[in-house]
Design a protein around this motif. Structure first.
Motif: not given
Lengths: 113, 114
Positions: A34, A49, A51, A94, A98-101, A103, B33, B35, B45
């Motif tokens: 992303f 994004k 995929f 990602l 899932g859930f944890k992006t 950065f 979420y 952050y 997170l």
């Protein structure tokens, strides 16, 4: 472990010039990648994004990015920068499951007249 | 409605205070979420709720207590914070299990702990 590296802390470009922001990722499988943009004091907004499929993805505000597996890169580009593009740009991946992006550190874009 | 709404936008609190941050979305997203973002740093997170159940807690100190009363609301209860907890707190939502695994962010709450 998955990670994202943005080698440039800040970049300055002239209005109307082209832009490329670099992003390298570390990931075992095909990553979900992303680009987000953040204006000062604001939340993040998704630009685009990747995929799977076509490695050149188009996003909002005239941005595009190209996924290059051989270089583990996902660089963001724009052919002509506008003053309103000045912001912080984050590349992200990602996490598996899932859930944890995750950065990258971000690249601050300055646009000069 | 594609917005995530966070209140308040700004909050100043003392180290002995108890306060709450609120987040709301009406996009039908079932993952929400919290952050934390320090100045000039990327978001980190803290918590993830999936279908109103706590799914991820990134070893956050107990002075931060999340709550998900229903699928549209997410709270972050604050108690006995430290000055180093001053940061921008961002709420986000997404629809888990879809091919559209992108995060929708609120504008954040800028928290200052004195």
């Amino acid at each position: 472990a998955q990670s994202v590296t943005q080698p440039d802390i800040h970049i300055t470009v002239s209005e109307g010039a082209s832009l490329e922001l670099r992003c390298n990722y570390s990931y075992g499988a095909t990553p979900y990648l992303f680009w987000y943009v953040q204006s000062p004091g604001q939340g993040l907004q998704l630009l685009l994004k990747y995929f799977s499929g076509d490695t050149l993805v188009q996003g909002i505000k005239g941005f595009e990015a190209e996924f290059k597996r051989s270089q583990s890169s996902f660089n963001l580009r724009k052919p002509s920068v506008h003053w309103s593009d000045a912001a912080e740009y984050f590349c992200a991946v990602l996490h598996t499951g899932g859930f944890k992006t995750i950065f990258g550190a971000g690249t601050r874009l300055f646009v000069k007249a | 409605d594609t917005e995530v709404t966070q209140t308040p936008k700004h909050l100043v609190m003392g180290m002995t205070n108890k306060k709450s941050l609120k987040c709301e979305q009406h996009m039908g997203h079932r993952a929400m979420y919290w952050y934390k973002q320090k100045a000039k740093k990327p978001p980190e997170l803290m918590f993830v709720y999936s279908y109103e159940k706590l799914s991820i807690n990134e070893s956050v100190p107990s002075r931060f207590s999340p709550e998900c009363p229903n699928s549209s609301l997410l709270n972050l209860h604050l108690h006995a914070l430290q000055p180093e907890d001053s940061a921008l707190y961002l709420c986000a939502s997404s629809q888990p299990g879809s091919s559209n695994e992108k995060l929708f962010f609120g504008s954040g709450t800028q928290l200052s702990v004195l």
